[in-house]
Design a protein around this motif. Structure first.
Motif: not given
Length: 496
Positions: A248-254, A287-298, A301-306
């Protein structure tokens, strides 16, 4: 001629003497086998061809060289939840089918599909034909949510939803409404995460699996963009495993959507957790609390689903649209926990929370159902009452799998569960508690009985015709298989 007499003499002596050891001559000739007079062989019948049924058969065949095993299945196709329950994007889990196929093709094993035990033939009739009957038909029922509104349109059981996208014939009319933005799943086990993942997965991933074409087409038109996975307890009691959470954490587009307050005090409690639970909880915290790295943040941001867990929530009522008989939302009671660890219990706080959604999927567990009035059944626990697989208040009757324990664990758990039942059965053979001295007719009389009743048996070679058609259809569109979706289609192909 003398060698033949010697063979049958040794075989009869060994079979009736209930020795644990196999005659070398008997072993060399493959045990009893279907090619010899089978009246000398103990005969065991297994009801259900899912993991519990096949593991039971496999262990019996390996442990005793003189026993014949027949497996009866309600559907024309074998493998139960491996075929109809495992997520399409988990093909590696389905590899166990290769082992089950070897068992089904063993000289002393036969598969008979399209036989509805309890309707086409009774358990009592099976007991007359076999020395022992093992019930391994699993958990085919749904547990009710038990709240007002659960019968509204748009409320589905996870069992039926999974059966729909996996091609279970009885679920092909489900036609789930995927027109709303938000779906709520009640329950936080692996099945709940499977359903969430299928709802949110990119079609390019699903197109390469054995998900059914109608389900693929419906998901292509789906408007579901947000899935909330609700549980009565907290992060440290979540029932999924780390593999499913990581998917779930790594699911593309989410992107994950968690509530930070749900994790209060969890970090401090990590030290005392067993390693599997600790790793799972650490991943949730990260997954819930840590601030992710730049790549993960991007990526987020681009994810259309949650998707997100909602902890400490219990369903109170499924809310309906005004003047309509369909879902508009769900009312959740807010809980707090009393106790700690796996024993912690939710207690209502009196606070309520309404969540708007157009779909509610109940993933709170499967349950077994009684199939024959002659078989004892505990309706409260939804199991056949047993002691180590021996059905209580019954003779020569056993059970394995979820029917024995309730719907818990994974396929490996079912394997060990089935082996324990076989151990009990073999002990009873060896001690004489289970009488195998009198010849039994086995499948011979049952097949005659079913033929008189107009029931057309499907053998394993018939199933292989279905298998060949499905894999050919799948190959034509770049999939492992395209399943036949109705019993009628299956029977037509099998009889060609």
């Amino acid at each position: 001629m003398n060698s033949i007499k010697l063979f049958f003499s040794q075989r009869k002596l060994w079979t009736f003497g209930r020795s644990r050891h196999t005659s070398p001559l008997l072993k060399d000739l493959g045990g009893c086998g279907r090619s010899f007079s089978s009246s000398y062989c103990p005969k065991v019948c297994i009801v259900g061809s899912g993991p519990a049924g096949f593991y039971t058969a496999q262990h019996i065949i390996k442990a005793r060289q003189d026993v014949e095993v027949d497996i009866y299945e309600r559907l024309p196709v074998p493998f139960g939840l491996v075929r109809f329950g495992v997520a399409p994007d988990h093909p590696e889990v389905k590899n166990v089918i290769n082992t089950f196929t070897q068992t089904a093709k063993h000289l002393r094993c036969s598969f008979y599909g399209n036989v509805n035990v309890g309707m086409d033939v009774s358990v009592s009739e099976l007991q007359q034909a076999y020395h022992a009957v093992v019930l391994s038909y699993g958990a085919g029922g749904n547990r009710c949510i038990g709240v007002p509104g659960e019968d509204l349109a748009g409320v589905y059981s996870a069992k039926d939803f999974v059966g729909w996208y996996n091609g279970l014939p009885s679920c092909q009319e489900l036609s789930p409404d995927l027109s709303s933005d938000t779906a709520v799943i009640l329950g936080q086990g692996n099945v709940a995460l499977d359903v969430a993942r299928i709802l949110l997965s990119p079609l390019d991933i699903l197109k390469k699996t054995d998900i059914t074409q109608p389900a693929l087409e419906a998901l292509a038109e789906s408007r579901v963009r947000r899935v909330l996975i609700v549980g009565r307890r907290g992060p440290m009691q979540v029932a999924c495993t780390i593999k499913e959470l990581r998917e779930m954490v790594n699911l593309p587009g989410t992107r994950p959507e968690m509530v930070a307050a749900d994790f209060q005090g969890v970090t401090e409690a990590l030290k005392g957790l067993p390693r599997p639970r600790k790793r799972l909880t650490e991943l949730m915290l990260k997954t819930a609390l840590e601030v992710p790295g730049e790549t993960e943040q991007e990526r987020r941001r681009n994810a259309s689903r949650s998707w997100g867990f909602r902890f400490f929530r219990s369903p109170v009522e499924v809310l309906a649209e005004p003047n309509h008989n369909r879902v508009a939302g769900i009312r959740l009671a807010v809980n707090q926990l009393e106790g700690s660890g796996d024993g912690a219990q939710p207690v209502l706080t009196g606070e309520m929370e309404d969540v708007s959604c157009g779909m509610v999927i109940s993933s709170i567990g499967y349950k077994s159902l009684p199939i024959d009035s002659s078989v004892p059944f505990d309706s409260r626990k939804a199991i056949v009452p047993n002691s180590m697989g021996r059905v209580l208040q019954a003779t020569a009757l056993y059970c394995s799998g979820w029917l024995k324990t309730g719907p818990t664990g994974v396929i490996a758990t079912t394997m060990n569960n089935s082996f324990d039942t076989v151990k009990s059965l073999l002990e009873d053979m060896d001690s004489g508690t289970l009488d195998v001295s009198a010849p039994k007719t086995g499948s011979e009389s049952i097949r005659t009985l079913l033929d008189k009743r107009g029931v057309k048996l499907i053998t394993f070679s018939d199933w292989e015709k279905i298998d060949n058609i499905e894999t050919a259809r799948g190959a034509a569109c770049g999939k492992p298989r395209e399943k036949l979706l109705t019993v009628e289609e299956m029977l037509k192909v099998a009889r060609t």
